[in-house]
Scaffold this motif. Structure first.
Motif, PDB file in Angstrom:
ATOM      1  N   SER A 519       0.845  -1.188   0.000  1.00 42.26           N
ATOM      2  CA  SER A 519       0.000   0.000   0.000  1.00 42.26           C
ATOM      3  C   SER A 519       0.883   1.240   0.000  1.00 42.26           C
ATOM      4  O   SER A 519       1.829   1.335   0.768  1.00 42.26           O
ATOM      5  N   VAL A 524      -7.431   2.794   5.406  1.00 44.57           N
ATOM      6  CA  VAL A 524      -7.932   1.448   5.166  1.00 44.57           C
ATOM      7  C   VAL A 524      -8.175   1.244   3.669  1.00 44.57           C
ATOM      8  O   VAL A 524      -8.690   2.121   2.991  1.00 44.57           O
ATOM      9  N   MET A 525      -7.781   0.086   3.185  1.00 47.16           N
ATOM     10  CA  MET A 525      -7.964  -0.228   1.777  1.00 47.16           C
ATOM     11  C   MET A 525      -8.240  -1.717   1.687  1.00 47.16           C
ATOM     12  O   MET A 525      -7.541  -2.523   2.300  1.00 47.16           O
ATOM     13  N   GLN A 526      -9.282  -2.110   1.001  1.00 46.65           N
ATOM     14  CA  GLN A 526      -9.474  -3.544   0.799  1.00 46.65           C
ATOM     15  C   GLN A 526      -9.858  -3.835  -0.642  1.00 46.65           C
ATOM     16  O   GLN A 526     -10.334  -2.971  -1.360  1.00 46.65           O
ATOM     17  N   GLU A 528      -9.331  -7.199  -3.926  1.00 49.52           N
ATOM     18  CA  GLU A 528      -8.848  -8.539  -4.248  1.00 49.52           C
ATOM     19  C   GLU A 528      -7.840  -8.472  -5.388  1.00 49.52           C
ATOM     20  O   GLU A 528      -7.814  -7.521  -6.174  1.00 49.52           O
ATOM     21  N   PRO A 545      -8.411 -12.154  -1.501  1.00 46.35           N
ATOM     22  CA  PRO A 545      -8.708 -10.848  -0.900  1.00 46.35           C
ATOM     23  C   PRO A 545      -7.485 -10.251  -0.188  1.00 46.35           C
ATOM     24  O   PRO A 545      -6.573 -10.981   0.203  1.00 46.35           O
ATOM     25  N   PHE A 546      -7.440  -8.930  -0.059  1.00 46.29           N
ATOM     26  CA  PHE A 546      -6.402  -8.284   0.768  1.00 46.29           C
ATOM     27  C   PHE A 546      -7.007  -7.117   1.531  1.00 46.29           C
ATOM     28  O   PHE A 546      -8.057  -6.587   1.161  1.00 46.29           O
ATOM     29  N   ASN A 547      -6.327  -6.744   2.613  1.00 43.70           N
ATOM     30  CA  ASN A 547      -6.767  -5.664   3.504  1.00 43.70           C
ATOM     31  C   ASN A 547      -5.559  -4.880   3.971  1.00 43.70           C
ATOM     32  O   ASN A 547      -4.597  -5.469   4.441  1.00 43.70           O
ATOM     33  N   PHE A 548      -5.610  -3.570   3.844  1.00 40.83           N
ATOM     34  CA  PHE A 548      -4.536  -2.748   4.408  1.00 40.83           C
ATOM     35  C   PHE A 548      -5.147  -1.770   5.394  1.00 40.83           C
ATOM     36  O   PHE A 548      -6.276  -1.298   5.188  1.00 40.83           O
ATOM     37  N   SER A 549      -4.397  -1.453   6.441  1.00 37.95           N
ATOM     38  CA  SER A 549      -4.901  -0.442   7.368  1.00 37.95           C
ATOM     39  C   SER A 549      -4.075   0.830   7.317  1.00 37.95           C
ATOM     40  O   SER A 549      -4.497   1.870   7.782  1.00 37.95           O
ATOM     41  N   ILE A 578      -9.204  -2.395  -5.953  1.00 38.11           N
ATOM     42  CA  ILE A 578      -9.480  -1.797  -4.639  1.00 38.11           C
ATOM     43  C   ILE A 578     -10.958  -1.422  -4.608  1.00 38.11           C
ATOM     44  O   ILE A 578     -11.443  -0.725  -5.504  1.00 38.11           O
ATOM     45  N   THR A 579     -11.646  -1.891  -3.565  1.00 39.72           N
ATOM     46  CA  THR A 579     -13.077  -1.633  -3.454  1.00 39.72           C
ATOM     47  C   THR A 579     -13.338  -0.125  -3.466  1.00 39.72           C
ATOM     48  O   THR A 579     -12.724   0.627  -2.698  1.00 39.72           O
TER      49      THR A 579
END
Ligand SMILES: [Zn+2]
Length: 839
Positions: A519, A524-526, A528, A545-549, A578-579
């Protein structure tokens, strides 16, 4: 010219990239002298390093002319002495080396869109690959934009130039000389710059081409480039050596000379100059309509200049500025306006600095900057405003700057959501072998991108207003090197990096492919990530899926890729969705060396996949580094364990553990201890080992004892990557075990077949391949193999270092045979025993 100030920093430290160095009084005085000179010269050649820095330094600092170098290419096709980067990446390094050189010698730098596709034996071939008309268009563009009085080409327009690019550069300069003045040619440029007629063109000849040349040779104009500047405390030829030494990727470190130093110029076309290249060319203010009254004003500044108090010159400099601003638009008005405004700022000792608190951000993010302002003069200075379209900044300040009282404040603005990424403009789109793709005509000729964010300050000093343009940078303090900086850049919110650029599939078994997501954005970023594979291939799972804070978080996602059933070379592509934001498919690559600013590339998140029935023998390869190449990675990709041996690890005992030893490219040129190591290495071969020596140049060998039997390296090369390869010994094990090599394995090679082939060798060697460029005699030294004791010694100038990183399947098969040589037959020898120790 303001870059001259950096000379001194270059001598003492690596601060060359600090954003603004306050120049000393000597530099200011030199630039005041220059303000009264209105002549210009453009040096033209083909590559980074072709330029004669002695002429450029002397023209810019002794003759005080506006001076520039136009290099057709960025040097992409050369070899790299300082690291593994080749091709586009090497071109990027060499671009920056040229800019580093120009910061020292005071020249300006231009390029065309031509790609340095490697050595070329003729201008005709070069023009075919470049697309001659496109490059001529760029050369004419630079002539019309820069409007030089005099052109100097490095090379003659014929075979004497040696390299096809060299010859082509001289031919193009001569043609552009005629075309730039013709309004019917490239009319889009004429609209912008008008036409331009260069006065005269010379070739920078010398004893290299004519060893009897001297000052009295008819038709020769001599320049003394060895003058001494008491102001700067150095000879111009000494500055030139420091400039030349910036070409570090080519190993052109150079030492200064002092005293008379002639350079010989041969008149080629235009109005002939009798004694001097500027004969009959008006280089004073009177060449510009309405300019005559400026000359005495500059003379007055020069007379009254006080090195202890340059600010005393500011009021007359403002008067000069008013006169220049009133001139009709033109190249001299623009050039001199810039010069005088920089002089005003420097005479005031006015320091303005804007640094970001991150070195990169994504579009739409908040840019937090630190602004530092200080006036170091008794002149009253008020900073009215700061503006930047890049970050929607338009702030009224009305800050009164008292002498030596620093004002520091923070500012926070949002980066435009459509801000372009900061990757080099000519590498953004795919390009052909000969020509870079540049869609924005405003970028033609430019060496690099404009800064990502520039802040313009409106300043009032002594009642007059002027602007100071300040690119935003990122600064930090290195405990050893002190203050350092790098450009502030705009990047995508997420980087998608595949673990390998090339993946070799030796069988139908699947391989894991790792994707590192990083990132670059706060918060926050989520989303796939997906991996796209070619038809006939399969990937599992379909997405992850991926998730960043927060910023700079990294995560690795693993996919399983199943290859096609038959041999095939193709590409896999990754992208992150990125959603709520969109889809991103760029990776990140950073190039960092002390002598150039940090460079950021954003290549597509892709990897080449090669399904190959590759057979190999042996398990551990010892690798001794040379100038740097990616061959160790390729060997790992083939399934070998690679031991990158340090010099002190090259011992008889350690060599027992490896199945073959490979010397990196130019190891015999670059490893000072190679002569000493050779005795162990040859002993290892004698005892049954296999050693592969890749290409070296003949000129600077550390030892001539790098082979068991004599061979002599020549400059023979085969530059046509499609040149026919004739197999001389089809039954030789090297071409049959474990992989059968045929002519088909030489399809799809890139840039060249090979270089610096031996042209004489002892009868103990067997020559396996023959090849040549069009119209040349066969070159049989590309792959030589000799039995020595119980082992094998191989010398090869084939360009494996270019082919393996490109996934060329035939090169993999042949290289597998090289390192497998002798293994299949003798499973019982000592090396195998030794190797088991490492496991
Ligand atoms: Zn060159």
């Amino acid at each position: 010219m303001r870059s001259l100030t950096l000379i001194f920093f270059a001598f003492i430290s690596s601060l060359a990239f600090a954003q603004h160095q306050q120049p000393d009084a000597a530099s200011i005085k030199l630039r005041l002298n220059k303000l009264n000179v209105l002549g210009s010269v453009l040096y033209v050649a083909a590559h980074p390093d072709d330029e004669n820095t002695r002429i450029i330094t002397s023209m810019a600092n002794d003759r005080l002319m506006a001076t520039a170098y136009l290099s057709m290419t960025r040097g992409d096709g050369g070899q790299n002495l300082i690291g593994p980067e080749i091709r586009d990446l090497l071109g990027l390094i060499r671009t920056q080396e040229l800019l580093a050189a120009r910061r020292i010698d005071g020249g300006k730098q231009f390029f065309t869109r031509a790609n340095d596709f490697g050595f070329s034996k003729s201008a005709d071939e070069t023009f075919q690959i470049w697309n001659k008309d496109e490059i001529l268009r760029d050369v004419v563009h630079v002539f019309r934009e820069y409007q030089p009085d005099v052109i100097i080409t490095r090379f003659p327009p014929d075979e004497r130039a040696g390299h096809g690019h060299h010859t082509a550069s001289a031919i193009l300069a001569q043609e552009a000389f005629d075309v730039a003045g013709d309004a019917s040619r490239y009319p889009d440029q004429v609209k912008k710059f008008g036409t331009w007629q260069v006065k005269r063109l010379y070739t920078n000849t010398g004893r290299w081409w004519n060893n009897s040349i001297n000052e009295s040779t008819p038709g020769i104009t001599t320049l003394d480039v060895g003058g001494y500047s008491a102001l700067l405390g150095t000879s111009f030829s000494e500055i030139a050596a420091v400039s030349r030494s910036q070409h570090k990727s080519q190993g052109f470190g150079s030492r200064g000379t002092r005293g008379y130093q002639p350079e010989f110029l041969e008149f080629v076309k235009g109005d002939k100059g009798e004694k001097d290249i500027f004969d009959g060319i008006n280089t004073t203010w009177s060449r510009v309509k309405g300019g005559s009254k400026i000359q005495p004003m500059v003379d007055r500044v020069l007379r009254e200049f006080n090195a202890e108090n340059p600010a005393a010159s500011v009021s007359v400099l403002f008067q000069i500025r008013t006169e220049i601003a009133a001139l009709e638009p033109g190249v001299w008005r623009t050039r001199k306006l810039n010069e005088v405004e920089q002089l005003i700022q420097d005479c005031l000792g006015l320091f303005i600095d804007v640094t970001a608190n991150q070195y990169w951000l994504a579009p739409g993010e908040k840019v937090v900057t630190n602004v530092e302002l200080v006036n170091r003069s008794a002149v009253e200075v008020v900073v009215k405003q700061m503006k930047s379209g890049d970050i929607g900044m338009d702030s009224t300040l009305n800050l009164s700057l008292k002498n030596s009282t620093t004002v520091v404040f923070k500012n926070s603005k949002v980066l435009r959501s459509d801000a372009p990424y900061s990757d080099p403009y000519w590498l953004r789109d795919a390009h052909s072998t000969g020509l870079f793709t540049v869609n924005n005509p405003a970028m033609i000729g430019k060496p690099e991108n404009d800064p990502a964010v520039t802040v313009v300050f409106s300043v009032i000093a002594a009642g007059q207003s002027f602007d100071v343009h300040c690119p935003v940078v990122y600064k930090w303090t290195d405990p050893v090197k002190g203050e350092l900086s790098r450009p502030f850049e705009v990047v995508p919110p997420v980087f998608v990096n595949l673990s390998d650029k090339i993946l070799i599939f030796n069988s139908e078994k699947p391989r894991e492919v790792n994707i590192t997501l990083k990132s670059s954005m706060e918060g926050v970023m989520q989303g796939e990530v997906q991996l796209e594979v070619p038809t006939g291939w399969k990937v599992e799972p379909a997405s992850l899926p991926f998730n960043f804070s927060k910023r700079n978080e990294e995560v690795v996602k693993t996919f399983l890729v199943y290859p096609s059933s038959s041999e095939q070379t193709s590409t896999i592509k990754a992208k992150a969705m990125i959603t709520g934001k969109g889809s991103y498919d760029l990776s990140i690559q950073t190039i960092s060396y002390d002598h150039i600013p940090t460079q950021t590339l954003l290549p597509k998140a892709e990897a080449k996949v090669v399904r190959l029935d590759l057979k190999k023998e042996g398990g551990v390869i010892g690798y001794i580094k040379g100038a740097g190449d990616d061959v160790p990675d390729a060997l790992r990709n083939m399934g070998y364990e690679v031991w990158e041996m340090k010099n002190e690890e090259v011992t008889a005992e350690n060599l027992k553990r490896v199945d073959a030893v490979v010397l990196g490219i130019r190891a015999v040129n670059t490893n000072e201890r190679i002569g000493f190591l050779m005795s162990s290495l040859l002993e290892y071969v004698k005892n049954g080992g296999t050693m592969i020596v890749q290409y070296n140049t003949s000129g600077d060998l550390e030892t001539d004892k790098f082979s068991p039997y004599p061979l002599s390296i020549s400059r023979d090369r085969v530059t046509d990557e499609q040149a026919e390869v004739r197999i001389l010994k089809p039954d030789h094990p090297l071409l049959n075990t474990p992989n059968k090599i045929s002519a088909k394995d030489f399809d799809g090679w890139v840039q060249e077949r090979g270089l610096y082939y031996p042209n004489k060798w002892d009868p103990q060697y067997e020559s396996l391949l023959s090849m040549n460029d069009k119209g040349e005699t066969p070159k049989d030294g590309s792959l030589l193999v000799a039995k020595y004791g119980d082992g094998y010694y191989v010398y090869t100038g084939l360009s494996f270092f270019r082919e393996l990183p490109e996934g060329v399947s035939g090169a993999y098969k042949l290289f597998a045979n090289l390192v497998s040589l002798g293994k299949a037959k003798k499973p019982e020898n000592t090396k195998v025993k030794g190797r088991s120790k490492t496991k």
